[in-house]
Design a protein around this motif. Sequence first.
Motif, PDB file in Angstrom:
ATOM      1  N   GLY A   1      73.096  74.951  84.888  1.00  0.00           N
ATOM      2  CA  GLY A   1      71.780  74.603  85.433  1.00  0.00           C
ATOM      3  C   GLY A   1      70.875  75.827  85.308  1.00  0.00           C
ATOM      4  O   GLY A   1      71.349  76.939  85.043  1.00  0.00           O
ATOM      5  N   PHE A   2      69.574  75.626  85.512  1.00  0.00           N
ATOM      6  CA  PHE A   2      68.630  76.747  85.312  1.00  0.00           C
ATOM      7  C   PHE A   2      67.322  76.492  86.051  1.00  0.00           C
ATOM      8  O   PHE A   2      66.916  75.348  86.261  1.00  0.00           O
ATOM      9  CB  PHE A   2      68.338  76.940  83.809  1.00  0.00           C
ATOM     10  N   THR A   3      66.673  77.576  86.426  1.00  0.00           N
ATOM     11  CA  THR A   3      65.391  77.526  87.145  1.00  0.00           C
ATOM     12  C   THR A   3      64.577  78.762  86.804  1.00  0.00           C
ATOM     13  O   THR A   3      65.125  79.870  86.766  1.00  0.00           O
ATOM     14  CB  THR A   3      65.635  77.541  88.677  1.00  0.00           C
ATOM     15  N   LEU A   4      63.277  78.554  86.588  1.00  0.00           N
ATOM     16  CA  LEU A   4      62.366  79.695  86.423  1.00  0.00           C
ATOM     17  C   LEU A   4      61.204  79.534  87.399  1.00  0.00           C
ATOM     18  O   LEU A   4      60.741  78.403  87.614  1.00  0.00           O
ATOM     19  CB  LEU A   4      61.749  79.705  85.022  1.00  0.00           C
ATOM     20  N   SER A   5      60.720  80.632  87.934  1.00  0.00           N
ATOM     21  CA  SER A   5      59.523  80.552  88.772  1.00  0.00           C
ATOM     22  C   SER A   5      58.368  80.082  87.879  1.00  0.00           C
ATOM     23  O   SER A   5      58.375  80.336  86.674  1.00  0.00           O
ATOM     24  CB  SER A   5      59.205  81.908  89.390  1.00  0.00           C
TER      25      SER A   5
ATOM     26  N   TYR B   1      61.531  82.520  78.301  1.00  0.00           N
ATOM     27  CA  TYR B   1      62.567  83.221  79.089  1.00  0.00           C
ATOM     28  C   TYR B   1      63.788  82.338  79.352  1.00  0.00           C
ATOM     29  O   TYR B   1      64.925  82.828  79.334  1.00  0.00           O
ATOM     30  CB  TYR B   1      62.002  83.695  80.430  1.00  0.00           C
ATOM     31  N   ALA B   2      63.565  81.041  79.617  1.00  0.00           N
ATOM     32  CA  ALA B   2      64.712  80.168  79.915  1.00  0.00           C
ATOM     33  C   ALA B   2      65.583  80.022  78.668  1.00  0.00           C
ATOM     34  O   ALA B   2      66.817  80.084  78.746  1.00  0.00           O
ATOM     35  CB  ALA B   2      64.237  78.814  80.420  1.00  0.00           C
ATOM     36  N   THR B   3      64.942  79.855  77.511  1.00  0.00           N
ATOM     37  CA  THR B   3      65.707  79.745  76.258  1.00  0.00           C
ATOM     38  C   THR B   3      66.549  81.001  76.062  1.00  0.00           C
ATOM     39  O   THR B   3      67.744  80.922  75.740  1.00  0.00           O
ATOM     40  CB  THR B   3      64.732  79.570  75.064  1.00  0.00           C
ATOM     41  N   GLU B   4      65.916  82.151  76.288  1.00  0.00           N
ATOM     42  CA  GLU B   4      66.620  83.433  76.097  1.00  0.00           C
ATOM     43  C   GLU B   4      67.792  83.571  77.084  1.00  0.00           C
ATOM     44  O   GLU B   4      68.895  83.960  76.707  1.00  0.00           O
ATOM     45  CB  GLU B   4      65.596  84.558  76.312  1.00  0.00           C
TER      46      GLU B   4
ATOM     47  N   GLN C   1      57.232  80.540  83.462  1.00  0.00           N
ATOM     48  CA  GLN C   1      57.571  79.477  82.508  1.00  0.00           C
ATOM     49  C   GLN C   1      56.649  79.568  81.283  1.00  0.00           C
ATOM     50  O   GLN C   1      55.598  80.196  81.331  1.00  0.00           O
ATOM     51  CB  GLN C   1      57.431  78.104  83.185  1.00  0.00           C
ATOM     52  N   GLY C   2      57.068  78.936  80.199  1.00  0.00           N
ATOM     53  CA  GLY C   2      56.230  78.889  78.993  1.00  0.00           C
ATOM     54  C   GLY C   2      56.226  80.172  78.186  1.00  0.00           C
ATOM     55  O   GLY C   2      55.359  80.398  77.355  1.00  0.00           O
ATOM     56  N   LYS C   3      57.213  81.038  78.428  1.00  0.00           N
ATOM     57  CA  LYS C   3      57.269  82.315  77.693  1.00  0.00           C
ATOM     58  C   LYS C   3      58.592  82.489  76.950  1.00  0.00           C
ATOM     59  O   LYS C   3      58.891  83.562  76.436  1.00  0.00           O
ATOM     60  CB  LYS C   3      57.084  83.477  78.675  1.00  0.00           C
TER      61      LYS C   3
HETATM   62  C1  LIG Z   1      63.445  73.856  82.964  1.00  0.00           C
HETATM   63  C2  LIG Z   1      62.683  75.162  82.870  1.00  0.00           C
HETATM   64  C3  LIG Z   1      63.616  76.346  83.157  1.00  0.00           C
HETATM   65  C4  LIG Z   1      62.130  75.297  81.441  1.00  0.00           C
HETATM   66  O1  LIG Z   1      61.278  76.425  81.383  1.00  0.00           O
HETATM   67  P1  LIG Z   1      60.308  76.678  80.144  1.00  0.00           P
HETATM   68  O2  LIG Z   1      59.426  77.794  80.524  1.00  0.00           O
HETATM   69  O3  LIG Z   1      59.700  75.406  79.717  1.00  0.00           O
HETATM   70  O4  LIG Z   1      61.297  77.139  78.964  1.00  0.00           O
HETATM   71  P2  LIG Z   1      61.260  78.539  78.228  1.00  0.00           P
HETATM   72  O5  LIG Z   1      61.207  79.628  79.215  1.00  0.00           O
HETATM   73  O6  LIG Z   1      62.363  78.538  77.250  1.00  0.00           O
HETATM   74  O7  LIG Z   1      59.845  78.537  77.486  1.00  0.00           O
HETATM   75  C5  LIG Z   1      59.593  77.689  76.396  1.00  0.00           C
HETATM   76  C6  LIG Z   1      58.113  77.638  76.126  1.00  0.00           C
HETATM   77  O8  LIG Z   1      57.612  78.963  75.975  1.00  0.00           O
HETATM   78  C7  LIG Z   1      56.952  79.097  74.702  1.00  0.00           C
HETATM   79  N1  LIG Z   1      57.102  80.506  74.301  1.00  0.00           N
HETATM   80  C8  LIG Z   1      56.152  81.447  74.494  1.00  0.00           C
HETATM   81  N2  LIG Z   1      56.607  82.645  74.093  1.00  0.00           N
HETATM   82  C9  LIG Z   1      57.851  82.463  73.624  1.00  0.00           C
HETATM   83  C10 LIG Z   1      58.822  83.339  73.077  1.00  0.00           C
HETATM   84  N3  LIG Z   1      58.595  84.651  72.948  1.00  0.00           N
HETATM   85  N4  LIG Z   1      60.025  82.832  72.717  1.00  0.00           N
HETATM   86  C11 LIG Z   1      60.273  81.509  72.853  1.00  0.00           C
HETATM   87  N5  LIG Z   1      59.383  80.637  73.377  1.00  0.00           N
HETATM   88  C12 LIG Z   1      58.179  81.108  73.767  1.00  0.00           C
HETATM   89  C13 LIG Z   1      57.623  78.058  73.842  1.00  0.00           C
HETATM   90  O9  LIG Z   1      56.805  77.692  72.755  1.00  0.00           O
HETATM   91  C14 LIG Z   1      57.756  76.918  74.832  1.00  0.00           C
HETATM   92  O10 LIG Z   1      56.510  76.325  75.042  1.00  0.00           O
HETATM   93  P3  LIG Z   1      56.323  74.723  75.210  1.00  0.00           P
HETATM   94  O11 LIG Z   1      57.029  74.375  76.497  1.00  0.00           O
HETATM   95  O12 LIG Z   1      54.860  74.571  75.293  1.00  0.00           O
HETATM   96  O13 LIG Z   1      56.971  74.101  74.025  1.00  0.00           O
HETATM   97  C15 LIG Z   1      61.483  75.186  83.871  1.00  0.00           C
HETATM   98  O14 LIG Z   1      60.624  74.132  83.555  1.00  0.00           O
HETATM   99  C16 LIG Z   1      61.908  75.089  85.321  1.00  0.00           C
HETATM  100  O15 LIG Z   1      62.370  76.051  85.911  1.00  0.00           O
HETATM  101  N6  LIG Z   1      61.703  73.908  85.955  1.00  0.00           N
HETATM  102  C17 LIG Z   1      61.971  73.741  87.369  1.00  0.00           C
HETATM  103  C18 LIG Z   1      63.446  73.750  87.682  1.00  0.00           C
HETATM  104  C19 LIG Z   1      64.183  72.630  86.962  1.00  0.00           C
HETATM  105  O16 LIG Z   1      63.751  71.486  86.972  1.00  0.00           O
HETATM  106  N7  LIG Z   1      65.325  72.989  86.359  1.00  0.00           N
HETATM  107  C20 LIG Z   1      66.136  72.070  85.572  1.00  0.00           C
HETATM  108  C21 LIG Z   1      66.934  71.169  86.414  1.00  0.00           C
HETATM  109  S1  LIG Z   1      67.926  70.109  85.397  1.00  0.00           S
END
Ligand SMILES: CC(C)(COP(=O)(O)OP(=O)(O)OC[C@H]1O[C@@H](n2cnc3c(N)ncnc32)[C@H](O)[C@@H]1OP(=O)(O)O)[C@@H](O)C(=O)NCCC(=O)NCCS
Length: 184
Positions: free
Chosen positions: A100-104, A112-115, A108-110
């Motif tokens: 599982g995973f969570t970001l503040s 960080y979660a993928t990394e 988000q959108g950077k």
């Molecule tokens: C699920 C969650 C962790 C995803 O976070 P996220 O920020 O969308 O994912 P990432 O951190 O990998 O960021 C990806 C985005 O950053 C962008 N990005 C910007 N700079 C980047 C970089 N240097 N490298 C990769 N991606 C980058 C990507 O293009 C992508 O953008 P998009 O969403 O517009 O396609 C987040 O939405 C979250 O914490 N949600 C609340 C908790 C939750 O519901 N958890 C899951 C329960 S099952």
Amino acid sequence: MLLIPINLETPRLLLRTFKYGDINAFIAYRNDPEVAKYQSWDIPYPETAAREFIEYLQQTKPGTLGEWYQLGIALKTTDEIIGDCAFCILAEDGQQAEIGFTLSRQHQGKGYATEAVTCLLAYLFTEYKLHRVRANCDSENIASIQLLERLGMRREGHFVKSLWFKGEWVDELWFAILREEWER
Ligand SMILES: CC(C)(COP(=O)(O)OP(=O)(O)OC[C@H]1O[C@@H](n2cnc3c(N)ncnc32)[C@H](O)[C@@H]1OP(=O)(O)O)[C@@H](O)C(=O)NCCC(=O)NCCS
């Protein structure tokens, strides 16, 4: 009892054991309704719960079968906690895990979660020699679905109204990746 802490590193992040000093950052994102929406905890998420949670993590051996372990995601530059990722090695066979995973919200959108989760998968497959890692999410949690797909996890099932969650029946999506898929 304080166990040996985990310290994993990615280009921009540290994945590390929580410390008491992380409590304010942790409480802040746990109390964000957007962050909590699809997660197991309810808000308000009180300081006492956060304190007990960090205490539990400091005394839990990572990888204990059937026990969830949460790793803090910290920025390398400041050591500030910006989220967490979790894993549980399934007690049934000890060779599969759920994550599982969570970001503040402000982090988000950077990417960080993928990394962070890429690093978590590598840790699980190398450290515990797992056969398979799975994850599930609400079918409406688009950011989570996109993340799991970006990680190369396969969408394996869509369970219709399979979970009673925060007052309603919701659909669950299940994703997984096998060791041989991860190695490729
Ligand atoms: C699920 C969650 C962790 C995803 O976070 P996220 O920020 O969308 O994912 P990432 O951190 O990998 O960021 C990806 C985005 O950053 C962008 N990005 C910007 N700079 C980047 C970089 N240097 N490298 C990769 N991606 C980058 C990507 O293009 C992508 O953008 P998009 O969403 O517009 O396609 C987040 O939405 C979250 O914490 N949600 C609340 C908790 C939750 O519901 N958890 C899951 C329960 S099952």
